[in-house]
Write a protein that holds these residues in place. Structure first.
Motif, PDB file in Angstrom:
ATOM      1  N   GLY A  43       0.565  15.079   1.143  1.00 37.83           N
ATOM      2  CA  GLY A  43      -0.185  14.146   1.900  1.00 37.83           C
ATOM      3  C   GLY A  43       0.670  13.773   2.995  1.00 37.83           C
ATOM      4  O   GLY A  43       0.192  13.889   4.379  1.00 37.83           O
TER       5      GLY A  43
ATOM      6  N   PRO B 281       0.827  -1.068   0.047  1.00 39.51           N
ATOM      7  CA  PRO B 281      -0.017   0.113   0.054  1.00 39.51           C
ATOM      8  C   PRO B 281       0.878   1.525   0.156  1.00 39.51           C
ATOM      9  O   PRO B 281       1.660   1.546   0.993  1.00 39.51           O
ATOM     10  CB  PRO B 281      -0.916  -0.159   1.358  1.00 39.51           C
ATOM     11  CG  PRO B 281      -0.118  -1.097   2.367  1.00 39.51           C
ATOM     12  CD  PRO B 281       0.883  -2.007   1.205  1.00 39.51           C
ATOM     13  N   ASN B 282       1.019   1.835  -1.191  1.00 46.44           N
ATOM     14  CA  ASN B 282       2.052   2.987  -1.358  1.00 46.44           C
ATOM     15  C   ASN B 282       2.173   4.054  -0.175  1.00 46.44           C
ATOM     16  O   ASN B 282       3.097   4.253   0.233  1.00 46.44           O
ATOM     17  CB  ASN B 282       1.832   3.508  -2.782  1.00 46.44           C
ATOM     18  CG  ASN B 282       0.645   3.917  -3.330  1.00 46.44           C
ATOM     19  OD1 ASN B 282      -0.142   4.216  -2.218  1.00 46.44           O
ATOM     20  ND2 ASN B 282       0.335   4.062  -4.327  1.00 46.44           N
ATOM     21  N   LEU B 283       0.849   4.874   0.254  1.00 44.46           N
ATOM     22  CA  LEU B 283       0.888   5.761   0.980  1.00 44.46           C
ATOM     23  C   LEU B 283       1.378   5.156   2.476  1.00 44.46           C
ATOM     24  O   LEU B 283       2.164   5.790   3.046  1.00 44.46           O
ATOM     25  CB  LEU B 283      -0.433   6.378   0.989  1.00 44.46           C
ATOM     26  CG  LEU B 283      -0.258   7.605   2.173  1.00 44.46           C
ATOM     27  CD1 LEU B 283       0.723   8.623   1.823  1.00 44.46           C
ATOM     28  CD2 LEU B 283      -1.892   8.306   2.089  1.00 44.46           C
ATOM     29  N   LEU B 284       0.728   4.274   2.887  1.00 41.60           N
ATOM     30  CA  LEU B 284       1.019   3.643   4.026  1.00 41.60           C
ATOM     31  C   LEU B 284       2.345   3.290   4.173  1.00 41.60           C
ATOM     32  O   LEU B 284       3.156   3.413   5.238  1.00 41.60           O
ATOM     33  CB  LEU B 284       0.232   2.178   4.356  1.00 41.60           C
ATOM     34  CG  LEU B 284      -1.186   2.379   4.996  1.00 41.60           C
ATOM     35  CD1 LEU B 284      -1.820   1.037   5.339  1.00 41.60           C
ATOM     36  CD2 LEU B 284      -1.123   3.261   6.366  1.00 41.60           C
ATOM     37  N   PHE B 285       3.063   2.507   3.242  1.00 46.18           N
ATOM     38  CA  PHE B 285       4.242   2.173   3.318  1.00 46.18           C
ATOM     39  C   PHE B 285       5.172   3.378   3.401  1.00 46.18           C
ATOM     40  O   PHE B 285       6.300   3.458   3.968  1.00 46.18           O
ATOM     41  CB  PHE B 285       4.726   1.249   1.956  1.00 46.18           C
ATOM     42  CG  PHE B 285       5.967   0.561   2.102  1.00 46.18           C
ATOM     43  CD1 PHE B 285       6.167  -0.322   3.028  1.00 46.18           C
ATOM     44  CD2 PHE B 285       7.118   0.997   1.590  1.00 46.18           C
ATOM     45  CE1 PHE B 285       7.465  -1.050   3.297  1.00 46.18           C
ATOM     46  CE2 PHE B 285       8.373   0.253   1.539  1.00 46.18           C
ATOM     47  CZ  PHE B 285       8.533  -0.533   2.307  1.00 46.18           C
TER      48      PHE B 285
ATOM     49  N   MET C 277       4.532   6.122   4.589  1.00 48.01           N
ATOM     50  CA  MET C 277       4.368   6.786   6.063  1.00 48.01           C
ATOM     51  C   MET C 277       5.189   5.974   6.874  1.00 48.01           C
ATOM     52  O   MET C 277       5.948   6.477   7.539  1.00 48.01           O
ATOM     53  CB  MET C 277       2.951   6.664   6.577  1.00 48.01           C
ATOM     54  CG  MET C 277       2.057   7.749   5.884  1.00 48.01           C
ATOM     55  SD  MET C 277       0.412   7.038   6.120  1.00 48.01           S
ATOM     56  CE  MET C 277       0.088   7.199   7.609  1.00 48.01           C
ATOM     57  N   VAL C 278       5.225   4.606   6.819  1.00 39.93           N
ATOM     58  CA  VAL C 278       6.194   3.738   7.627  1.00 39.93           C
ATOM     59  C   VAL C 278       7.348   4.095   7.384  1.00 39.93           C
ATOM     60  O   VAL C 278       8.377   4.413   8.389  1.00 39.93           O
ATOM     61  CB  VAL C 278       5.950   2.391   7.550  1.00 39.93           C
ATOM     62  CG1 VAL C 278       6.789   1.372   8.406  1.00 39.93           C
ATOM     63  CG2 VAL C 278       4.525   2.021   7.844  1.00 39.93           C
TER      64      VAL C 278
ATOM     65  N   PHE D 118      -6.995  15.890   0.512  1.00 38.69           N
ATOM     66  CA  PHE D 118      -7.284  16.189   1.818  1.00 38.69           C
ATOM     67  C   PHE D 118      -7.699  17.868   2.016  1.00 38.69           C
ATOM     68  O   PHE D 118      -8.598  18.039   2.925  1.00 38.69           O
ATOM     69  CB  PHE D 118      -6.089  16.054   2.884  1.00 38.69           C
ATOM     70  CG  PHE D 118      -4.801  16.551   2.568  1.00 38.69           C
ATOM     71  CD1 PHE D 118      -4.339  17.989   3.019  1.00 38.69           C
ATOM     72  CD2 PHE D 118      -3.974  15.965   1.713  1.00 38.69           C
ATOM     73  CE1 PHE D 118      -3.584  18.673   2.392  1.00 38.69           C
ATOM     74  CE2 PHE D 118      -2.645  16.524   1.384  1.00 38.69           C
ATOM     75  CZ  PHE D 118      -2.354  17.976   1.658  1.00 38.69           C
TER      76      PHE D 118
ATOM     77  N   SER E 276      -4.843   2.131   1.465  1.00 39.88           N
ATOM     78  CA  SER E 276      -3.916   3.286   1.375  1.00 39.88           C
ATOM     79  C   SER E 276      -4.696   4.829   0.682  1.00 39.88           C
ATOM     80  O   SER E 276      -4.669   5.505   1.335  1.00 39.88           O
ATOM     81  CB  SER E 276      -2.817   3.057   0.166  1.00 39.88           C
ATOM     82  OG  SER E 276      -1.632   3.557   0.601  1.00 39.88           O
TER      83      SER E 276
END
Lengths: 527, 300, 322
Positions: B236, B145-149, B151-152, C147, C260
């Protein structure tokens, strides 16, 4: 000090009664009070500090005493107590017929069990009850504490927030207290309200316990704590009167201004004195440049906390003057202050041979910004960065990615400087000594992590810890506060902006220094 | 079409086979010039870049200084766009923030293209086992998951400008790799490539000098557009609080001022408009390039 | 075809395995660990307690042992215990996946339906106002941060004209009836679904427009029209079916990326879904939860890819395995 409290007791009670009779309406039974929660992990305040657990837990569990206005200790589950001549034995008489929410009687055994749980599991357990050597329960409704030295703050620690009385028959089953399933499911309490619905993703609903040990109390039928995490939502709901009572509302100073304009909504910053939330800039005193007092003095002249409290916090916070919160009973304003003066700051740095180098800076350091109080620490850190830039000091802000990373850096002393804050928790032996005691230079967060050690200070702290005469104790703490500012152990920031937002409907709003963390036995709703 | 490719259709259709161009850059520019919206985009983009570069030396208010009462509305003080929650000049923030935002967007896009083209080129050129392995790697990154990854990654290794750019690059390159691979597969079989190979050209020469220039046009479009998406990505992350605390970016301004929107909508409105305009301009330019490079599409 | 599917399945399992190992290793080599976060939450602890906690989470073991244990447990459907909530991670995910699915499904559905209609219309009339609208809409949707659109909508529809709730999924009061509850959720859903959908709308209107244009130029459509079949019939009978193909594909793929995609919108609207849980878990260094969500998210992508593949073959049997 205990005697002083005992003597002041009738006066304090009379004062409360007087206030009650002045109120225009007779207290009315019934009604649902809507508060809010921003999320909690446990309802057992014996194993978790903080307001998120404390606010509901103080309703669900009773303590031996409560704290009234002016820090007067009032009887609660203990109807009376006696302190021995040598201050080393305290005997409590419990009220008759008190029961837990499952109907079982509350006995001395439960009190003993609870104190042991708190001592072993609460972050302040050792500070509060470390000097309790043994607990006797000669009769079912008697508890005797034996101490190895006088503990002036002992009674203060026996209120529901810090020592909730837990049902031994539920918890004493060998399971770990911190993760005990009954901390969240089928919670059986001893206080005025019992848990009706506990859904941490939606809401917590408490209902009146009919067999509560004070007749005719509580007045309220229900208290609902809906989960509202988003601060904007909270502000809008408060504005519309959808929340009746919001302690630790998490609103910002500009929101307070907005809310005051709304109909039937009041904002107060009272009720936070006992918790005593202070913020400060912590400098690692072991290393250059902050081991140099002149550098710290220069910083103190450069950082105008009055400006911060007036401009950034809209004049709704007090500038910090030392380790104690202005609402603390031992607070003293008689301390050395460092007036804002950039030229003097520059001169001090020059003298300390931190003059501007070839690269255009005097020195640079990393300022850690923890993630747990961004509304306070981020503005403070950014102000410090901008302000010190004017002195040619480069400040690199480092936001801790998460709580643990920050804790590790600070607790392992691996930092230059950090924004920080802590609670007085009202007796200074609990919340203040830890930062100044030479013996407490530890790899534990919120200990003496900055590495401050002054024998004079240690002597004062030791004396204050056992002094039972109120005035003498006050004098000792005045000296402590003076010395903290002279040594510039920390550079104090404005105190925390904490506000309670409440509607006009509420009668007998909790007025003690513990505010919403005190039991709502007398709170009622008008109309 | 490839089933696992989630790039916008602009990029997907950009990979049409091209005849070997005659004088490509001039032809493209002529086509591009006739495209009004693309020219407007180019102009906006140019203006934003110029302001970001020379702006801070012309407008010297520091974006960090607390210069006025917090949350002052626009037009009520000497600070044109008003102030933020700390009483800092919003205009100064916008001018200085542009630099950071565009720098991150650009470096993340460079990284995206670098990784994507390298992997895609190697996979497409060599085929066989190498292709297989590289495509597995690509799939692997597509599944994350691109955004999640991102973020991590940013959280774990602290939110500095470099880490943010790297995190964006790491999660964004897969569609570029697929596109490059497809181009290489196609061009590899063309006669002029075979001819070069027959006169003994080495692999490096074939990849760099022969195939890549011919595969370049659609890649240029993708590169342009990926600056835009990197800027959005950075915004983001900043909005979630994952921004470099020492650098003012537009996304961070939105995140910082968000708690105050009830009293100050301008604090989030202006930086949002700045991001919107920049990415819009990049999209217009990208679309224009796409049309100019691939005239057949343009008639639509 | 069956062997092709089997190979894909094996491939997917391998991918998921890699995802688990990489994420686990990444999170554990980074500075900081969950015990420190926990100890901080508790307001400090003795070194003994810290060591004890570390042992109870298995953090005192070497990395490869930890990975081995973790993989073994995942195979049994156990994603571990959240260090923050003290609940099984699978339980937390199950609790939060509902709101996320609801939000993404509603957003995708309205965006696909409206987007396809807009796209098809604009492809038919290339210079009409609809066509221009689609162009503007898709450019705007691609260029504005999601957002920020959300915040602007809040300012408009929750603050200036307060007709929609600013955040959350339900009101503070317990709904008295099922219908009341559904209406309450629907009321809260409008803004986030609108926001998220706008981004998808930009994408689908453009996608369906492009693919419609492509189809309209294919030989069989031309032939059909040359045969004198009415234009509308040709479009709806032949062209639309083919033009919808990529829409289905992308919908499936995007659905896989739901978590995501929803993080930002969920954060803006404090929507109690997996996205907010993931974000909070990062802040709390709740490693087991974070790993669980990353794995679950990858699982969703893989499953949706396989499903899309199957559906695609159904709709269009001509497609061979790539």
């Amino acid at each position: 000090m205990l005697d002083t409290f005992l003597k002041s007791l009738p006066v304090a009670l009379a004062a409360t009664l007087g206030a009650a009779s002045l109120a225009q309406a007779e207290p009315k039974a019934g009604g649902t009070l809507t508060a809010f929660t921003s999320g909690y992990r446990t309802l057992n305040a014996a194993v978790q500090s903080g307001a998120a657990t404390g606010a509901p837990a103080s309703q669900i569990f009773a303590g031996l005493v409560t704290v009234g206005t002016d820090y007067a200790i009032e009887p609660y589950l203990a109807e009376s107590w006696e302190v021995s001549e040598d201050q080393l034995t305290v005997t409590f008489d419990l009220v008759d017929g008190a029961t837990f929410h499952d109907g079982e009687p509350i006995t001395g055994e439960d009190v003993k069990f609870s104190m042991e749980v708190v001592k072993a599991n609460h972050p302040f357990g050792q500070n509060m009850f470390g000097h309790v050597t043994s607990i006797d329960t000669p009769e079912a409704d008697k508890v005797v504490l034996h101490l190895d030295q006088p503990v002036p703050g002992l009674l203060m620690s026996l209120q529901p927030l810090l020592m909730p009385v837990l049902p031994k028959h539920i918890y004493d089953d060998g399971q770990d207290m911190k993760t005990h399933p009954r901390n969240m499911e089928n919670v059986v309490g001893s206080g005025p309200f019992m848990v009706e619905e506990n859904d941490p993703t939606q809401r917590l609903t408490l209902v009146k316990y009919d067999d509560f040990f004070i007749d005719g109390r509580p007045y309220l039928d229900k208290i609902v704590f809906p989960l509202i995490k988003d601060p904007l939502t909270r502000v809008l709901m408060l504005e519309k009167g959808e929340i009746d009572y919001a302690p630790f509302a998490g609103v910002r100073p500009n929101d307070a201004t907005r809310l005051e304009k709304a109909d039937g909504v009041n904002v107060t910053t009272d009720g936070y004195g006992a918790i005593g939330y202070v913020h400060y800039l912590e400098l690692n005193l072991r290393e250059k440049p902050f081991n140099d007092h002149a550098v710290r003095e220069a910083l103190a002249h450069a950082i105008d906390t009055d400006f911060l409290s007036k401009v950034i916090f809209g004049g709704r916070t007090q500038p910090g003057t030392g380790p104690l919160h202005t609402g603390n009973p031992f607070y003293s304003a008689d301390v050395p202050m460092y007036e804002p003066d950039m030229e003097k700051a520059a001169a001090l740095l020059d003298e300390a041979s931190y003059s501007v180098g070839d690269d255009g800076t005097r020195f640079s350091f990393v300022l850690d910004v923890p993630s747990w109080a961004p509304a306070a620490h981020v503005p403070m850190a950014e102000y410090i960065q901008a302000q010190l830039a004017k002195l040619n000091i480069t400040v690199e802000l480092r936001k801790a990615p998460d709580f643990g990373t920050w804790v590790k850096r600070i607790a392992s002393w691996d930092y230059d400087a950090t924004m920080n804050g802590s609670f007085n928790y009202p007796d200074p032996t609990i919340g203040v000594h830890r930062h100044f005691d030479c013996d407490n230079i530890k790899n534990v967060i919120w200990s003496n992590t900055q590495g401050y050690c002054n024998e004079e200070m240690d002597k004062l702290l030791d004396a204050a810890a056992v002094e039972t005469d109120m005035d003498a104790r006050k004098a000792l703490y005045a000296d402590i506060q003076k010395m903290a500012q002279e040594d510039l152990v920390f550079i104090y920031m404005p105190q925390d902006f904490s506000a309670t937002v409440y509607s006009d409907r509420i009668g007998n709003t909790p007025a003690s220094p513990f505010g919403a963390l005190a039991p709502f036995t007398d709170v009622y709703l008008e109309e | 079409m490839s089933v696992t490719d989630t790039t916008p259709p602009v990029a997907a259709t950009a990979g049409k086979p091209l005849p070997k161009p005659v004088s490509p850059s001039r032809q493209v520019w002529q086509m591009f010039r006739q495209n009004h919206s693309a020219m407007i985009g180019l102009f906006i983009l140019f203006a934003i870049i110029v302001i970001s570069i020379i702006g801070p030396s012309l407008y010297t208010v520091s974006p960090r200084d607390m210069v006025w009462m917090p949350l002052t509305p626009p037009g009520q003080s000497e600070y044109l766009l008003g102030t933020d929650y700390l009483g800092r000049d919003l205009l100064a923030g916008l001018i200085n923030g542009g630099r950071v935002t565009i720098t991150i967007g650009f470096s993340a896009a460079v990284l995206t293209i670098l990784i994507g083209v390298t992997i895609g080129a190697l996979a497409g050129f060599f085929g066989g086992r190498i292709d297989n392995v590289l495509m597995r790697v690509t799939e692997f990154f597509q599944v994350l998951p691109n955004l999640l990854f991102a973020m991590v990654v940013v959280m774990l290794f602290s939110p500095s400008l470099i880490n943010i750019a790297i995190a964006i690059g790491i999660v964004s390159w897969t569609s570029t790799a697929r596109l490059t691979r497809a181009e290489f597969l196609k061009i590899r079989e063309m006669d002029y490539v075979k001819a070069e190979r027959s006169i003994g050209a080495g692999n490096a020469r074939l990849i760099w000098k022969v195939i890549l220039p011919n595969a370049a046009p659609p890649l240029i479009v993708v590169a342009a557009l990926s600056i835009g998406s990197a800027i959005l990505f950075e915004a983001g992350l900043s909005f979630l609080g994952l921004s470099d605390p020492n650098a003012m970016s537009w996304g961070r301004m939105i995140g910082d001022n968000r708690p105050y929107i009830l009293d100050s909508s301008w604090g989030v409105t202006f930086p949002g408009i700045a991001i919107f305009l920049t990415v819009l301009a990049i999209s217009l330019v990208g679309d224009g390039l796409n049309d100019a490079i691939n005239p057949k599409l343009r008639q639509r | 075809m069956l062997t092709g599917l089997l190979r894909k399945l094996a491939n997917a399992v391998l991918l998921l395995f890699a995802v688990l190992v990489l994420n686990f290793a990444l999170i554990h080599i980074a500075p900081g660990d969950p015990v420190e976060a926990l100890v901080g939450e508790m307001g400090g602890a003795t070194p003994e307690l810290i060591a004890e906690l570390r042992e109870s989470f298995g953090l005192d073991q070497p990395l490869y042992v930890q990975i081995g244990h973790y993989l073994g447990r995942v195979l049994q459907g156990d994603l571990g215990y959240s260090t923050y909530y003290d609940q099984p991670v699978t339980h937390l995910i199950a609790e939060r996946i509902g709101p996320t699915l609801l939000l993404v499904t509603v957003a995708l559905l309205w965006a696909i339906v409206i987007g396809t209609i807009l796209g098809v219309f604009s492809a038919q009339r290339r210079n009409s106002w609809i066509s221009h609208l689609v162009t503007v809409l898709s450019l705007a949707g691609f260029s504005a941060p999601v957002f920020w659109i959300g915040i602007m909508l809040i300012l408009l529809l929750s603050v200036a004209y307060p007709i929609l709730p600013i955040s959350g999924m339900t009101s503070t009061e317990t709904a008295t009836s099922t219908i009341g509850y559904i209406l309450d959720v629907a009321h809260h859903l409008v803004l986030p679904a609108l926001t998220l959908g706008l981004i998808y709308l930009a994408f689908y209107s453009r996608l369906s427009r492009t693919s419609m244009l492509e189809v309209l130029e294919t030989d069989y459509v031309r032939t059909a029209r040359a045969k004198g079949l009415p234009k509308r019939l040709v479009i709806y009978k032949h062209a639309l079916r083919n033009a919808v193909l990529p829409v289905v594909t992308f919908a499936g793929l995007q659905f896989g990326q739901v978590i995501s995609g929803a993080v930002l919108v969920e954060t803006v609207f404090a929507w109690p879904g997996l996205g907010t849980l993931a974000f909070e878990s990062i802040l709390r260094r709740d490693t087991p939860t974070l790993l669980g969500i990353l794995f679950f998210s990858a699982l969703m992508v893989v499953v949706m890819n396989l499903l899309t593949d199957v559906i695609y073959r159904r709709i269009d049997p001509r497609i061979k395995a790539t």
